[in-house]
Design a protein around this motif. Structure first.
Motif, mmCIF file in Angstrom:
data_model
loop_
_atom_site.group_PDB
_atom_site.id
_atom_site.type_symbol
_atom_site.label_atom_id
_atom_site.label_comp_id
_atom_site.label_asym_id
_atom_site.label_seq_id
_atom_site.Cartn_x
_atom_site.Cartn_y
_atom_site.Cartn_z
ATOM 1 N N PHE A 23 -15.603 -3.714 62.084
ATOM 2 C CA PHE A 23 -15.388 -2.416 61.427
ATOM 3 C C PHE A 23 -16.052 -1.279 62.208
ATOM 4 O O PHE A 23 -15.546 -0.154 62.204
ATOM 5 N N SER A 24 -17.191 -1.564 62.864
ATOM 6 C CA SER A 24 -17.860 -0.505 63.630
ATOM 7 C C SER A 24 -17.050 -0.137 64.869
ATOM 8 O O SER A 24 -17.114 0.996 65.342
ATOM 9 N N ILE A 25 -16.271 -1.102 65.394
ATOM 10 C CA ILE A 25 -15.388 -0.798 66.530
ATOM 11 C C ILE A 25 -14.181 0.022 66.054
ATOM 12 O O ILE A 25 -13.775 0.997 66.693
ATOM 13 N N ILE A 26 -13.647 -0.362 64.904
ATOM 14 C CA ILE A 26 -12.476 0.344 64.361
ATOM 15 C C ILE A 26 -12.839 1.768 63.952
ATOM 16 O O ILE A 26 -12.098 2.716 64.210
ATOM 17 N N SER A 27 -14.021 1.900 63.305
ATOM 18 C CA SER A 27 -14.417 3.235 62.824
ATOM 19 C C SER A 27 -15.876 3.509 63.197
ATOM 20 O O SER A 27 -16.779 2.828 62.703
ATOM 21 N N LYS A 276 -14.938 -4.272 51.571
ATOM 22 C CA LYS A 276 -14.220 -3.223 50.819
ATOM 23 C C LYS A 276 -14.427 -1.859 51.459
ATOM 24 O O LYS A 276 -13.487 -1.089 51.649
ATOM 25 N N ASN A 277 -15.695 -1.553 51.791
ATOM 26 C CA ASN A 277 -15.995 -0.258 52.395
ATOM 27 C C ASN A 277 -15.328 -0.132 53.754
ATOM 28 O O ASN A 277 -14.749 0.920 54.080
ATOM 29 N N GLY A 278 -15.394 -1.225 54.563
ATOM 30 C CA GLY A 278 -14.818 -1.181 55.904
ATOM 31 C C GLY A 278 -13.311 -0.962 55.887
ATOM 32 O O GLY A 278 -12.777 -0.215 56.703
ATOM 33 N N LEU A 279 -12.640 -1.603 54.938
ATOM 34 C CA LEU A 279 -11.183 -1.451 54.848
ATOM 35 C C LEU A 279 -10.814 -0.019 54.456
ATOM 36 O O LEU A 279 -9.856 0.547 54.969
ATOM 37 N N ILE A 280 -11.605 0.545 53.548
ATOM 38 C CA ILE A 280 -11.314 1.925 53.115
ATOM 39 C C ILE A 280 -11.593 2.916 54.237
ATOM 40 O O ILE A 280 -10.785 3.798 54.526
#
Length: 320
Positions: A23-27, A276-280
């Motif tokens: 998730f840190s790479i995506i956002s 959940k947080n990462g997907l949002i």
């Protein structure tokens, strides 16, 4: 390294790190301090409720009523506040209602020997119905400022609800690891008949666990109501029971009892919050959030199961 991989919580720790990196790479915003604080803040009540659910599942049981206990407790606190009762007294009365709900579950399960799934399924509807009935289906709002301290206040510069959650987690980790009652819970879940032959009072231990679970849900309810600032009896805590049970299983707990740790469950709650947080934050369509969350939960449980099988094979090899 081998010793680290044999730690019970190793799979969920590694999987949580991998998902966090993804998730840190995506956002780039994912690993920001404010976002990490938001993840912890949004899951405070779940951390506390999951402590109780861990003990219930360690016994080989389940509690489907925790969401409804949260609803009836939070709604009652809202009613007390609307009648001008002091916030601290209203919070204490709310926690007592949580304990009362735990007493009801414990009495029918431990004393009357009715299967836990039947009792908690019934009380799930009863407590929810009481919550809707006493509120008349209306929202509980306009809580006084003094009450909001329980969910949004700070003590010595530390978030008050986070402080409460950390203290409870530390206390119950100690109790489950070192106290006699904690060992009894593991013994009953691991082999009930053997625990009974060893002189352990199975009924008394079960009763205490359900009462303690009610107490913890009562505390979580006060924090939930104070944090959100409003309560809707028909929806508050809906789905909570399944989420905390999933967190226990993700954290390495066994649905058959006797296996699991409070620390593992806390990592399970954190993992679910991160997903959940990462997907949002990654702007995944909200229509796919539940499906993606479910897929990652299954993946985490499969990894945990494979590690347990590997550990059991290792133990068998040692015996041979």
């Amino acid at each position: 390294m081998k010793r680290l991989l044999n730690v019970h919580e190793a799979p969920i720790i590694l999987f949580t790190i991998l998902v966090t990196l993804l998730f840190s790479i995506i956002s780039p915003d994912f690993l920001q301090f404010e976002n990490i604080r938001l993840i912890l803040d949004q899951n405070i009540s779940m951390f506390i409720v999951a402590i109780g659910m861990t003990m219930v599942i360690l016994l080989g049981g389940m509690d489907l009523s925790v969401g409804s206990v949260l609803a009836v407790t939070a709604t009652s606190v809202g009613l007390f506040l609307s009648h001008g009762i002091h916030p601290w007294i209203a919070a204490a009365m709310g926690i007592c209602i949580g304990v009362l709900c735990g007493l009801v579950n414990g009495y029918f399960i431990a004393v009357r020997k009715i299967p836990d799934i039947i009792v908690t399924l019934a009380t799930m509807y009863i407590f929810r119905g009481i919550a809707v009935g006493i509120s008349g289906g209306t929202w509980m709002t306009n809580f006084p400022g003094g009450f909001r301290f329980f969910g949004q206040g700070y003590l010595l510069g530390i978030s008050f609800p986070l402080l409460i959650a950390v203290i409870l987690i530390a206390v119950f980790i100690y109790l489950m690891k070192f106290a006699r009652e904690g060992r009894r819970i593991y013994s009953i879940g691991g082999n009930g008949p053997a625990a009974k032959l060893a002189g352990i009072s199975v009924a008394r231990t079960k009763f205490k666990v359900y009462v303690l679970t009610g107490l913890l849900v009562g505390i979580a309810s006060v924090i939930f109501a104070a944090k959100v600032g409003s309560v809707q009896a028909s929806t508050a805590g809906s789905g909570l029971a399944f989420e905390v049970m999933a967190a226990v299983l993700i954290g390495g707990g066994s649905i058959f009892g006797g296996v699991g740790t409070i620390a593992g469950t806390m990592l399970g709650v954190l993992f679910m919050g991160i997903v959940k947080n990462g997907l949002i934050i990654s702007k995944v369509s909200p229509f796919w959030v539940d499906a993606a969350t479910g897929f990652l939960i299954i993946l985490a449980i499969v990894i945990n199961t494979l590690q347990r099988i590997r550990q059991n094979k290792g133990k068998e090899g040692d015996l041979v």
